[in-house]
Scaffold this motif. Structure first.
Motif, short mmCIF file in Angstrom:
data_model
loop_
_atom_site.label_atom_id
_atom_site.label_comp_id
_atom_site.label_asym_id
_atom_site.label_seq_id
_atom_site.Cartn_x
_atom_site.Cartn_y
_atom_site.Cartn_z
N ASP A 251 15.14 42.46 71.90
CA ASP A 251 14.72 41.06 72.00
C ASP A 251 14.49 40.43 70.64
OD1 ASP A 251 14.74 40.88 74.83
OD2 ASP A 251 12.87 42.00 74.91
N ARG A 252 14.49 41.21 69.58
CA ARG A 252 14.36 40.65 68.23
C ARG A 252 15.58 39.83 67.84
NH1 ARG A 252 13.95 45.53 64.40
NH2 ARG A 252 15.35 46.47 65.95
N PHE A 253 16.70 40.07 68.52
CA PHE A 253 17.97 39.51 68.08
C PHE A 253 18.52 38.52 69.09
CE2 PHE A 253 17.66 43.96 66.65
CZ PHE A 253 17.56 43.75 65.28
N THR A 254 19.60 37.89 68.69
CA THR A 254 20.44 37.11 69.60
C THR A 254 21.84 37.71 69.55
OG1 THR A 254 21.17 35.55 67.88
CG2 THR A 254 19.11 35.04 69.05
N ALA A 256 24.33 36.47 68.31
CA ALA A 256 24.94 36.18 67.01
C ALA A 256 24.30 36.96 65.88
CB ALA A 256 24.86 34.68 66.73
N SER A 257 22.99 37.20 65.96
CA SER A 257 22.28 37.80 64.82
C SER A 257 22.37 39.32 64.79
CB SER A 257 20.82 37.37 64.84
OG SER A 257 20.14 37.91 65.96
N ILE A 258 22.65 39.96 65.92
CA ILE A 258 22.62 41.43 65.92
C ILE A 258 23.74 42.02 65.06
CG2 ILE A 258 24.05 41.65 68.02
CD1 ILE A 258 22.22 44.07 68.73
N ALA A 259 24.89 41.34 64.99
CA ALA A 259 25.98 41.84 64.16
C ALA A 259 25.59 41.79 62.68
CB ALA A 259 27.25 41.04 64.40
N TYR A 261 22.52 42.08 61.53
CA TYR A 261 21.55 43.15 61.34
C TYR A 261 22.25 44.49 61.14
CZ TYR A 261 18.20 46.78 62.69
OH TYR A 261 17.43 47.92 62.73
N LEU A 262 23.36 44.70 61.82
CA LEU A 262 24.09 45.96 61.74
C LEU A 262 25.10 45.99 60.60
CD1 LEU A 262 24.69 46.52 65.56
CD2 LEU A 262 23.08 47.73 64.09
N GLY A 263 25.18 44.93 59.80
CA GLY A 263 26.09 44.91 58.66
C GLY A 263 27.54 44.75 59.03
N LEU A 264 27.82 44.10 60.17
CA LEU A 264 29.19 43.94 60.63
C LEU A 264 29.77 42.55 60.35
CD1 LEU A 264 28.90 45.81 64.05
CD2 LEU A 264 30.30 46.52 62.10
N VAL A 265 29.05 41.73 59.60
CA VAL A 265 29.54 40.40 59.27
C VAL A 265 30.10 40.40 57.84
CG1 VAL A 265 27.94 39.26 60.84
CG2 VAL A 265 27.27 39.64 58.47
N LEU A 356 31.59 43.62 70.01
CA LEU A 356 30.99 44.61 70.91
C LEU A 356 29.47 44.65 70.75
CD1 LEU A 356 31.22 46.97 72.90
CD2 LEU A 356 31.67 48.47 70.94
N ALA A 357 28.98 44.47 69.54
CA ALA A 357 27.53 44.44 69.32
C ALA A 357 26.89 43.33 70.14
CB ALA A 357 27.23 44.25 67.83
N GLY A 358 27.55 42.18 70.22
CA GLY A 358 27.01 41.08 71.03
C GLY A 358 27.02 41.41 72.51
N TRP A 359 28.06 42.06 72.99
CA TRP A 359 28.11 42.46 74.41
C TRP A 359 27.04 43.50 74.72
CZ3 TRP A 359 30.76 40.15 78.22
CH2 TRP A 359 31.79 39.30 77.88
N CYS A 360 26.82 44.42 73.79
CA CYS A 360 25.74 45.40 73.99
C CYS A 360 24.39 44.71 74.07
CB CYS A 360 25.74 46.42 72.83
SG CYS A 360 27.11 47.59 72.86
N TRP A 361 24.18 43.74 73.21
CA TRP A 361 22.91 42.99 73.24
C TRP A 361 22.73 42.29 74.59
CZ3 TRP A 361 22.34 37.75 74.00
CH2 TRP A 361 21.05 37.26 73.87
#
Length: 368
Positions: A251-254, A256-259, A261-265, A356-361
């Motif tokens: 819940d800390r992320f959205t 868009a933001s989780i990628a 956080y994981l260094g995938l941008v 995929l990170a967004g779908w996982c979120w």
């Protein structure tokens, strides 16, 4: 916003702790050299509270872990575990000491300029230790296999009977040991035996860890999230639990933001009218990023749900299964589009992992 009367910075090491407190009312600065552990720290904090009012504590995240943060919080103090990579340090400062580091933390805490990391619960940290032990075993196994294969290569032995590290390959290794390698000298035979035994020991350890991870994934507080994550291709229970415990509070992320956080941008260096994008930042959680990168490769082949995927959908809520099916179709379509544009496969896979990170979120935060 800082609401306490006193800010306390702790520079924590394995055998000592340097503490600095700043009274925001009087400006008084107090320092103390403390022993390791939390006993002396709590005694000093109680002394500060008695003389200077309410206080908040900060220290940098590091190898000493989160035990101190849990103890300080349980004692009734606000504790911030700061992200070291986000601490702004004076560029012209050429003297670094523990006392100066503690003073900097106290000042930044008072100004609200510290980026806090999330402190996991004991259960979450226990599960994370388990999946990281499995990650260590994976790396050690790869290194041990490489060493054994390169030993044989130096003596002219190359396996050509199909995929390596299977039952057939193991039989070939044993035949080489009894046959051609026997004339290579006692030292070579001893090195081969040591390498072969090392591979077997690590394999057994990895299998034990796999069994423990599957048990946690099947019956723990992480099970609902793992079941929903497994609705996506490439995410087994091992991968699902790894993502669940490494990210923790989704819940800390959205989406868009989780990628990020994981260094995938992509990294970026822009100024004025110039905008320059580079490779991905590779910041944040390395283990979670690797899991997503590997899972993304599974979305390249044609999508045709089989018995394994349908069994995973059956274990999850219907809404999660539908969401997973939509994600699988979307990600395979993206692979097709990127391949049609002749994108290098590694670049395309990273783009798929980012989505995929967004779908996982979206699955992790879904209500049961």
């Amino acid at each position: 916003m800082f609401t306490e009367n006193t800010s306390v910075g702790l520079d924590v090491h394995a055998r000592s702790i340097s503490g600095t407190a700043i009274d925001t009312t009087t400006g008084e600065v107090l320092t103390r050299r403390l022993g390791p552990g939390s006993t002396e720290v709590l005694a000093w904090l109680e002394e500060l509270r008695a003389g200077h009012g309410s206080l908040a504590v900060a220290y940098e995240a590091g190898p000493t872990g989160y035990g101190l943060a849990r103890t300080v919080t349980a004692a009734g103090y606000r504790c911030v575990v700061a992200a070291p990579s986000k601490i702004v340090r004076p560029a012209g400062e050429k003297v670094k000491t523990d006392a100066k580091d503690a003073l900097l933390l106290a000042r930044l805490l008072r100004m609200g300029e510290l980026t806090a990391v999330r402190v996991p619960t004991v259960a979450q940290e226990s599960a994370r230790d388990l999946v990281r032990a499995r990650e260590d075993a994976r790396r050690e196994l790869m290194s041990a296999r490489h060493r054994l294969a390169k030993l044989l290569l130096r003596h002219g032995h190359v396996y050509t009977g199909g995929e390596a590290w299977t039952g057939a390959h193991d039989g070939w290794l044993r035949r080489i040991r009894r046959g051609e390698l026997a004339g290579s000298g006692a030292g070579t035979l001893a090195a081969f035996d040591a390498g072969y035994d090392c591979v077997g020991e690590i394999l057994a350890r990895r299998d034990r860890l796999d069994a423990a991870i599957l048990a946690v994934a099947a019956d723990s507080e992480f099970t609902p999230v793992v079941d929903r994550l497994c609705c996506l291709r490439g995410i087994s229970r091992l991968t699902g639990l790894g993502l669940a415990v490494e990210i923790g509070d989704w819940d800390r992320f959205t989406g868009a933001s989780i990628a990020a956080y994981l260094g995938l941008v992509p990294s970026e260096h822009s100024s004025g009218a110039s905008r320059s994008l580079g490779g991905i930042t590779k910041t944040g959680n390395t283990h979670a990023r690797r899991l997503l990168i590997e899972a993304a490769w599974h979305h390249k082949p044609r999508y045709a749900p089989g018995a394994t995927m349908r069994a995973r959908w059956a274990a999850a809520p219907a809404a999660a299964a539908a969401r997973g099916d939509a994600g699988n179709r979307r990600l395979h379509h993206r692979w097709t589009v990127l391949s049609a544009h002749r994108k290098p496969h590694t670049v395309a896979n990273t783009a798929i992992a980012r989505e995929l990170a967004g779908w996982c979120w979206s699955l992790a935060v879904m209500e049961d």
